[in-house]
Design an enzyme around this catalytic site. Sequence first.
Site, PDB file in Angstrom:
ATOM      1  N   ASP A  34       8.209 -49.639 -18.560  1.00 31.16           N
ATOM      2  CA  ASP A  34       9.771 -49.148 -18.389  1.00 31.16           C
ATOM      3  C   ASP A  34      10.956 -49.971 -18.130  1.00 31.16           C
ATOM      4  OD1 ASP A  34       7.661 -46.993 -18.538  1.00 31.16           O
ATOM      5  OD2 ASP A  34       7.461 -46.510 -16.742  1.00 31.16           O
ATOM      6  N   LYS A  44       6.683 -41.621 -21.983  1.00 29.48           N
ATOM      7  CA  LYS A  44       5.098 -41.381 -21.448  1.00 29.48           C
ATOM      8  C   LYS A  44       5.588 -39.924 -19.807  1.00 29.48           C
ATOM      9  CE  LYS A  44       5.216 -44.927 -18.752  1.00 29.48           C
ATOM     10  NZ  LYS A  44       5.592 -44.880 -17.424  1.00 29.48           N
ATOM     11  N   LYS A  61       3.634 -41.708 -15.112  1.00 28.83           N
ATOM     12  CA  LYS A  61       3.153 -42.906 -14.422  1.00 28.83           C
ATOM     13  C   LYS A  61       2.582 -44.083 -15.534  1.00 28.83           C
ATOM     14  CE  LYS A  61       6.065 -41.665 -11.241  1.00 28.83           C
ATOM     15  NZ  LYS A  61       7.786 -41.304 -11.449  1.00 28.83           N
ATOM     16  N   THR A  69       8.153 -50.634 -12.772  1.00 24.35           N
ATOM     17  CA  THR A  69       7.602 -51.261 -11.108  1.00 24.35           C
ATOM     18  C   THR A  69       6.005 -51.459 -11.229  1.00 24.35           C
ATOM     19  OG1 THR A  69       7.910 -49.734  -9.653  1.00 24.35           O
ATOM     20  CG2 THR A  69       9.291 -49.998 -10.332  1.00 24.35           C
ATOM     21  N   CYS A  88       3.918 -47.426 -12.064  1.00 23.75           N
ATOM     22  CA  CYS A  88       3.668 -47.812 -13.584  1.00 23.75           C
ATOM     23  C   CYS A  88       3.163 -48.933 -13.987  1.00 23.75           C
ATOM     24  CB  CYS A  88       5.154 -47.543 -14.314  1.00 23.75           C
ATOM     25  SG  CYS A  88       5.804 -45.253 -13.732  1.00 23.75           S
ATOM     26  N   GLN A 146     -11.537 -58.733  -5.779  1.00 22.18           N
ATOM     27  CA  GLN A 146     -13.286 -58.333  -6.102  1.00 22.18           C
ATOM     28  C   GLN A 146     -13.319 -58.753  -7.723  1.00 22.18           C
ATOM     29  OE1 GLN A 146     -13.884 -54.521  -4.484  1.00 22.18           O
ATOM     30  NE2 GLN A 146     -12.327 -54.227  -4.086  1.00 22.18           N
TER      31      GLN A 146
HETATM   32  C1  C5J Z   1       8.598 -46.845 -12.564  1.00 27.42           C
HETATM   33  C2  C5J Z   1       9.068 -45.836 -10.632  1.00 27.42           C
HETATM   34  N1  C5J Z   1       8.482 -47.325 -14.194  1.00 27.42           N
HETATM   35  N2  C5J Z   1       9.048 -46.421 -10.138  1.00 27.42           N
HETATM   36  N3  C5J Z   1       8.885 -45.879 -12.127  1.00 27.42           N
HETATM   37  O1  C5J Z   1       7.522 -47.624 -12.147  1.00 27.42           O
HETATM   38  O2  C5J Z   1       9.367 -44.520 -10.830  1.00 27.42           O
END
Ligand code: C5J
Length: 224
Positions: free
Chosen positions: A23, A128, A131, A157, A161, A201
């Site tokens: 993304d 997509k 997420k 982020t 995602c 872990q």
């Molecule tokens: C992504 C979001 N790509 N934060 N989207 O993380 O909504």
Amino acid sequence: MQLNANPFPYDFEISKTALVIIDMQRDFIEPGGFGETLGNDVSLLEAIVPACQAVLQAWRGVGGLVVHTREAHDAELKDCPPAKRNRGNPSLRIGDAGPMGRILVSGEPGNQIIPALAPVPGEIVLDKPGKGAFYATPLHSLLQQAGITHLLFMGVTTEVCVQTSMREANDRGYDCLLLEDCTESYFPAFKAAAVEMMRAQGAIVGWTAMSSQLLPALAAAPAR
Ligand code: C5J
């Protein structure tokens, strides 16, 4: 090939590994886009672009498979559940007209991958609706057809995602590594926590490493 990674070394073969870029879209990264309208400081995300570019270029140089994802919905929002669209109280919702076109709608200017990381022919580009990169996409079957067993992740982020996609991949049997300096969040504490929890872990979700561990290894690999 072996990388000095956390929590222990990560072994992979380029021919069985894909670079998955999550993304890196204009609306999340560029000033004036959706991310900024939500009150986020997009300069945090912009800062990882040079590191992502270096990895992408090096990965292309060794002939590795590249997958780009975009968080995107169809124009009628048939693939956007009301629960996603109606959540919270944002000034702009998915499908509304924003500074760079309709928010998170396929084909809109803001929905495109930033020019610095634009896909080239032969690379996989997936829209997509969720997420995670595996939800309602053909990603798993495409990777299986290509004989892929290992995934290197970068993108945004980290805790949304990227983390969701890496967890989905881990559950499907892929050995996943997150490139720490090639992922970012609007909330630095969330990035730090996500990185820690994924490698905790005994790499319960996967490994993490800096691009400075990967790049010399790729430079030493035969070019294709
Ligand atoms: C992504 C979001 N790509 N934060 N989207 O993380 O909504």
